[in-house]
Design a protein around this motif. Structure first.
Motif, PDB file in Angstrom:
ATOM      1  N   LEU A  21       0.825  -1.199   0.000  1.00 10.34           N
ATOM      2  CA  LEU A  21       0.000   0.000   0.000  1.00 10.34           C
ATOM      3  C   LEU A  21       0.864   1.256   0.000  1.00 10.34           C
ATOM      4  O   LEU A  21       0.608   2.206  -0.762  1.00 10.34           O
ATOM      5  N   VAL A  22       1.888   1.272   0.846  1.00 10.02           N
ATOM      6  CA  VAL A  22       2.742   2.457   0.943  1.00 10.02           C
ATOM      7  C   VAL A  22       3.487   2.691  -0.366  1.00 10.02           C
ATOM      8  O   VAL A  22       3.543   3.816  -0.877  1.00 10.02           O
ATOM      9  N   ARG A  23       4.041   1.628  -0.930  1.00  9.67           N
ATOM     10  CA  ARG A  23       4.826   1.786  -2.165  1.00  9.67           C
ATOM     11  C   ARG A  23       3.936   2.154  -3.367  1.00  9.67           C
ATOM     12  O   ARG A  23       4.276   3.033  -4.155  1.00  9.67           O
ATOM     13  N   ASP A  24       2.789   1.482  -3.470  1.00 14.58           N
ATOM     14  CA  ASP A  24       1.966   1.649  -4.664  1.00 14.58           C
ATOM     15  C   ASP A  24       1.040   2.862  -4.593  1.00 14.58           C
ATOM     16  O   ASP A  24       0.711   3.450  -5.634  1.00 14.58           O
ATOM     17  N   LYS A  42      -5.430  15.548   2.249  1.00  8.78           N
ATOM     18  CA  LYS A  42      -6.388  14.818   3.072  1.00  8.78           C
ATOM     19  C   LYS A  42      -7.407  14.089   2.190  1.00  8.78           C
ATOM     20  O   LYS A  42      -7.792  12.951   2.495  1.00  8.78           O
ATOM     21  N   ARG A  43      -7.832  14.737   1.106  1.00  7.39           N
ATOM     22  CA  ARG A  43      -8.777  14.082   0.200  1.00  7.39           C
ATOM     23  C   ARG A  43      -8.122  12.894  -0.500  1.00  7.39           C
ATOM     24  O   ARG A  43      -8.760  11.861  -0.724  1.00  7.39           O
ATOM     25  N   LEU A  48      -7.488   5.738   1.327  1.00 10.87           N
ATOM     26  CA  LEU A  48      -6.443   4.859   1.846  1.00 10.87           C
ATOM     27  C   LEU A  48      -6.624   4.652   3.347  1.00 10.87           C
ATOM     28  O   LEU A  48      -6.445   3.531   3.860  1.00 10.87           O
ATOM     29  N   GLN A  49      -6.963   5.719   4.067  1.00 14.86           N
ATOM     30  CA  GLN A  49      -7.221   5.599   5.491  1.00 14.86           C
ATOM     31  C   GLN A  49      -8.367   4.637   5.765  1.00 14.86           C
ATOM     32  O   GLN A  49      -8.319   3.860   6.718  1.00 14.86           O
ATOM     33  N   PHE A  93      -2.013   5.915   8.260  1.00 18.35           N
ATOM     34  CA  PHE A  93      -2.250   4.859   9.249  1.00 18.35           C
ATOM     35  C   PHE A  93      -2.635   5.404  10.625  1.00 18.35           C
ATOM     36  O   PHE A  93      -2.680   4.662  11.596  1.00 18.35           O
ATOM     37  N   GLY A  94      -2.898   6.701  10.713  1.00 15.56           N
ATOM     38  CA  GLY A  94      -3.376   7.268  11.961  1.00 15.56           C
ATOM     39  C   GLY A  94      -2.345   7.341  13.059  1.00 15.56           C
ATOM     40  O   GLY A  94      -2.698   7.331  14.244  1.00 15.56           O
TER      41      GLY A  94
END
Length: 431
Positions: A21-24, A42-43, A48-49, A93-94
């Motif tokens: 997820l982070v890489r792509d 943020k949008r 993702l969040q 990831f909060g």
């Protein structure tokens, strides 16, 4: 007790999911972050969040009753190693600083009313926060020198002082402010923490301090570090966070795990730079062959791989010790990873830039930004020199002075001759 950094296969699947997820999805946002602005960012990350929440990985540093996973430091460290590859990933990831650390403080020391008013909206993304402790006129590595004061006035507290490097202070909805409440108390019992709404009269945001990491003058941007003057800021008694005089104690609960997360994020940055280094080494040709065949470049790669491996094991061990024996028992290990990890981060990025030459120095690659980021690692959460001093002091507690060195060979030989006198006499007689 044997060291064991192993995690369940199910958690490894989560780590693999995070890495993809982070890489792509997150890395591509880096290149358009300035164009998006904070609201656009943020949008962009909102979907993702949501995926992170559905996966059960949102705010994983918090206990389950607050929506987290209650993970120990080993699991959190492995997660932060992945999140560290991008400065934008923690927000997805909060657990982006300073909100993550402030949420831990509120969870630890906040009253039910404080949690309802600040913690839960913070976790939901409805509020933003800042941690306001560092001052321009006192040594940041010695927080006992803090000058900001909070004095009691009836049912209120009145706060006055000068702070800076309050990250996100210019966009925060509330600040957690460290101020001296009893200057005559013992050094680590003088200060307390207060929750201060950013729109309280007397909270004056002077500027966002331009830094080596973000050298351009700007104001109100995500990740900026604000300079703030608190001028007779009046807050109610229930703004006190925890007990009076417990500011340092609460801060240590925040800083211990935070340093582990820092060190693992640094490894994520290091790995990204290392991959770039190796890719360049096998791609670029000079003086009759690829750079990968040059001994100096091979030394760069071998040294970087070994140092990163050592830093990773040191950090996971510190995390394991904190999980099993508590933060106090891991203080030496945490200090070691702070200064050692910062050095590895700098050196790996520096080598990657060197191998890329002019391209590495340019903004066409993220290496120069990583390099500027790495310099701050030697300052944040305590200067390297302070952590080295702390490690040395604790190590030296295990030693006593000796008039004659313990390894003095003539003295040891004399003692050995007395111990083995019978055997030596027998051997001599046989001769």
């Amino acid at each position: 007790m044997a060291w064991d950094f192993a995690t369940e296969p199910e958690f490894q699947e989560d780590l693999d999911w995070m890495r993809n997820l982070v890489r792509d999805e997150v890395w591509p946002i880096e290149t358009v972050f300035d164009d998006l602005g904070y609201e656009g960012f943020k949008r962009a990350i909102a979907p993702l969040q949501q995926r992170v929440k559905e996966r059960g990985l949102w705010a994983a540093h918090l206990p389950p009753d607050l929506g987290g996973q209650g993970y120990g430091q080993v699991k959190l460290g492995l997660m932060h190693e992945i999140l560290g590859t991008s400065p934008l990933a923690p927000a997805v990831f909060g657990n982006a600083a300073p909100d993550s650390g402030n949420s831990e403080i509120l969870a630890l020391a906040g009253t039910n009313d404080q949690k309802d008013r600040y913690l839960h909206p913070l976790l939901a993304g409805d509020l933003r926060s800042a941690f306001s402790m560092t001052e321009p006129d006192t040594a940041g590595s010695d927080p006992t020198l803090l000058q900001t004061r909070a004095t009691r006035d009836g049912d209120d507290w009145v706060i006055s002082g000068h702070k800076w490097f309050s990250t996100n202070g210019s966009i925060a909805d509330f600040l957690i402010v460290m101020a001296v409440t009893d200057p005559d108390a013992r050094p680590h019992q003088r200060a307390s923490m207060f929750i201060v709404d950013a729109d309280t009269p007397g909270v004056n945001i002077i500027r966002d301090v331009a830094t080596m990491e973000h050298p351009g003058d700007s104001f109100g941007h995500y990740g900026n570090h604000a300079e703030i003057r608190y001028e007779d800021v009046r807050v109610p008694a229930d703004a006190l966070l925890g007990g009076e005089g417990e500011g340092f104690l609460i801060a240590q609960h925040r800083l211990g795990p935070g340093r582990i997360h820092h060190a693992m994020r640094w490894l994520g940055v290091s790995r990204r730079a290392f991959d770039a280094l190796c890719e360049r080494a096998v791609s670029r040709h000079a003086f009759g062959g690829p750079l990968a065949e040059k001994q100096s470049i091979q030394n760069f790669i071998a040294d970087s791989a070994a140092e990163m491996h050592a830093a990773r094991l040191m950090t996971l061990h510190a995390a394991w010790k904190m999980d099993n024996e508590g933060a106090s028992a891991a203080r030496t290990e945490i200090s070691m990873i702070k200064f050692y990890g910062a050095r590895v981060l700098h050196d790996v990025i520096d080598r990657a830039i060197q191998v890329h030459g002019a391209l590495g120095y340019s903004t066409d690659l993220p290496l120069e930004a990583m390099y500027r980021y790495a310099r701050a690692a030697r300052l944040y959460d305590g200067a390297d020199e302070v952590h080295r001093q702390s490690v040395a002091r604790r190590v030296l507690r295990g030693y006593e002075p000796a008039d004659v060195p313990s390894e003095h060979v003539p003295t040891r030989r004399e003692a050995a001759r007395e111990r083995f006198a019978d055997l030596l006499e027998a051997v001599t007689s046989n001769d």
